[in-house]
Design an enzyme around this catalytic site. Structure first.
Site, PDB file in Angstrom:
ATOM      1  N   ARG A  84      13.812 -36.132 -10.261  1.00  0.00           N
ATOM      2  CA  ARG A  84      14.965 -35.319  -9.878  1.00  0.00           C
ATOM      3  C   ARG A  84      16.209 -36.088 -10.312  1.00  0.00           C
ATOM      4  NH1 ARG A  84      13.058 -31.360  -6.542  1.00  0.00           N
ATOM      5  NH2 ARG A  84      11.285 -31.853  -5.201  1.00  0.00           N
ATOM      6  N   ALA A  85      17.299 -35.360 -10.508  1.00  0.00           N
ATOM      7  CA  ALA A  85      18.531 -35.998 -10.957  1.00  0.00           C
ATOM      8  C   ALA A  85      19.041 -36.967  -9.901  1.00  0.00           C
ATOM      9  CB  ALA A  85      19.583 -34.943 -11.247  1.00  0.00           C
ATOM     10  N   ASP A  90      21.142 -50.907 -14.811  1.00  0.00           N
ATOM     11  CA  ASP A  90      19.830 -50.536 -15.329  1.00  0.00           C
ATOM     12  C   ASP A  90      19.482 -51.531 -16.431  1.00  0.00           C
ATOM     13  OD1 ASP A  90      17.497 -49.211 -15.690  1.00  0.00           O
ATOM     14  OD2 ASP A  90      18.347 -47.399 -16.559  1.00  0.00           O
ATOM     15  N   SER A 129      10.196 -49.745 -16.472  1.00  0.00           N
ATOM     16  CA  SER A 129      10.194 -48.575 -15.599  1.00  0.00           C
ATOM     17  C   SER A 129       9.626 -47.352 -16.314  1.00  0.00           C
ATOM     18  CB  SER A 129      11.619 -48.292 -15.118  1.00  0.00           C
ATOM     19  OG  SER A 129      11.663 -47.122 -14.343  1.00  0.00           O
ATOM     20  N   LYS A 147      23.613 -44.978 -22.814  1.00  0.00           N
ATOM     21  CA  LYS A 147      23.273 -46.397 -22.691  1.00  0.00           C
ATOM     22  C   LYS A 147      23.339 -47.102 -24.043  1.00  0.00           C
ATOM     23  CE  LYS A 147      20.368 -45.166 -18.791  1.00  0.00           C
ATOM     24  NZ  LYS A 147      19.034 -44.763 -18.369  1.00  0.00           N
TER      25      LYS A 147
END
Length: 512
Positions: free
Chosen positions: A206-207, A267, A275, A299
């Site tokens: 989910r966002a 991140d 991940s 990114k």
């Protein structure tokens, strides 16, 4: 010490907290912020080992708690799954686990051993580390980085923190590193791949920071949250699905770290690689296409940034048994015209039903990525996968596969795009002069959609009616904002006017 317990009806949002009376805390030897282990026990003496780790707060007011009773924040009560069967909770002071020493070593720049990484991930999984300690590990990876060997060890440890499913050698998937609004290509890719007869167990998030995640958009069409048993049943029958990974709790260590990454807005690349790959490993994926959007607001601001990441990602994925092809894609503006769960679902369904009438950016990107998977499966020769994907899309086979998937997950397979409800409150934004769109600001697009209510309000979102290179006339509608709240719509319009997401210009760059 043994305590009775009382649910306080207070949530911290994440941190597991208990409250002790100050005299009880003194007797236990606990101070505010100390770590304790909680072990519930039943009347017959049965204990819920190993319990969980929580943080102590202390009540100094006389009426807050009675002696011998501890107060539980919602996060503790729900994690322990307490019921009337439990008589009380044994509270024990707990010291820092050995993995914290490894975290400190990483912060100082030390390369961690395989065992040290395994210890950190084990303690994340079993909640023996506090959030601030997990945050230290994430910061250590952000600042100090990690070797390829460390990333492989991290990936393996995270994948095996939960069950790793095995569906055989021919299991396909697609993933994106994100950053582009309206990137609903998964809703097109999965049915194309399913129509080709390939196995694609697509689990999505989910966002969290974007206006809509794949799971949010597909949930407009059908449920996405199922038990592991139901997921296996759907996949055994259909060989495909678009499912919310959170319900499966696959790679739980990854979930524990992601929860800390978000408020940190960090991140780290080593953790990003681990991940993505660990989630694929947990679903038995063997062949993957990775979409790496490059450009402002992503990114990977430059093509060179994306290329470096792609090379490293492919190498690490190969070492854990996943064949990967990376596509560096253009992130200059949204994919298609719709942003927000319901609007994205509607746009995807329109394309599946009328492939030649849908947005070219959505059609082309979806078929390029699907084409890579078809080539990896041997369904098409190298360089010809996109043509086969287009053929499957144009023939209606992908739409048929989507209907089958919607039905299998409990939705209405005959839902028409027109019947997908969107926000009843709408604002139409118009061009202030003749010209053409010279650029689109993805950051502002995302922000406007979220102010309007995305992703929680599935009917909220935006439509970008004019994109880069398209002409427009003064007074023409170039942007629409949808919301289920007049107040949120007003705020979204205010932000739009202060941060125009479409830059309108002519051929002149500057007058001197």
């Amino acid at each position: 010490m043994k305590f009775k317990f009382r649910k306080l009806g207070i949530s911290s949002g994440a941190v597991k907290i208990i409250v002790l009376d100050d005299e009880d805390a003194f007797e236990l030897g606990a101070k505010p912020g100390d770590r304790v282990r909680l072990i519930p026990y039943k009347s017959d003496g049965t204990k819920l080992e190993p319990g969980i780790i929580a943080v102590v707060d202390i009540a100094t007011g006389e009426k807050m708690l009675s002696r011998g009773t501890m107060g539980l924040y919602d996060e503790v009560y729900e994690k322990l799954k307490l019921s009337n069967d439990y008589k009380g909770i044994d509270v024990q002071l707990s010291s820092k686990p050995n993995s914290f020493l490894a975290i400190k070593a990483k912060v100082k720049g030390k390369e961690l051993s395989t065992q040290e990484i395994q210890d950190i991930i084990n303690d994340c999984t079993h909640e023996r580390l506090l959030d601030i300690e997990k945050a230290s590990f994430i910061i250590g990876l952000e600042v100090r980085g990690a070797t390829d060997r460390e990333v492989v060890d991290l990936t393996n440890a995270m994948a095996h923190s939960g069950e790793v499913l095995d569906f055989g050698s021919e299991v396909y998937d697609k993933h994106s590193t994100g950053g582009v609004p309206g990137n609903k290509v998964t809703l097109i890719i999965v049915p194309i791949i399913a129509a080709a007869g390939l196995f694609i167990p697509k689990t999505s998030t989910r966002a969290i920071t974007s206006p809509s995640g794949t799971a949010d958009s597909f949930e407009v069409l059908a449920p996405v949250a199922f038990s592991k048993e139901k997921v296996l049943e759907i996949l055994k029958t259909e060989k495909c699905g678009i499912l919310w990974g959170g319900a499966l709790d696959s790679a739980p260590a990854d979930n524990a770290l992601i929860r800390i990454e978000k408020p940190l807005t960090m991140d780290p690349f080593p953790l990003m690689i681990a991940s993505i790959i660990c989630k694929k490993m947990s679903m038995g994926v063997k062949k993957l296409v990775l979409d790496i959007p490059c450009g402002k607001g992503t990114k990977f601001p430059t093509l060179e940034d994306g290329k470096k990441y792609a090379i490293r990602f492919k190498d690490i994925a190969q070492k854990v048994g996943i064949q990967t092809v990376c596509l560096l894609t253009n992130a200059s503006q949204p994919i298609g015209h719709a942003v927000g769960p319901a609007l994205e679902a509607r746009e995807a369904m329109n394309l599946l039903i009328n492939p030649l009438e849908g947005p070219s950016s959505l059609r082309n990107k979806s078929c390029e990525l699907a084409g890579i998977l078809l080539e990896m499966a041997g369904k098409a020769q190298e360089g010809q996968g996109k043509d086969l994907a287009l053929e499957i899309l144009n023939s209606g086979q992908a739409y048929t596969a989507m209907k089958r998937m919607i039905k299998a997950q409990g939705g209405n397979p005959d839902i028409s795009p027109e019947n997908i409800e969107v926000g009843p409150f709408v604002a139409e934004m118009k061009a202030s002069f003749d010209g053409f769109i010279t650029s689109v600001e993805n950051e502002h697009i995302n922000r406007i959609a979220k102010i309007a209510g995305c992703p929680a309000a599935k009917k909220a979102g935006i439509e970008i009616l004019r994109k880069i290179g398209q002409n427009t006339e003064k007074g023409e509608v170039i942007f629409k904002i949808y919301s289920d709240s007049e107040h949120r719509l007003k705020k979204a319009v205010e932000y739009y006017n202060a941060h125009l997401p479409q830059i309108l210009g002519g051929m002149t760059l500057e007058k001197i």
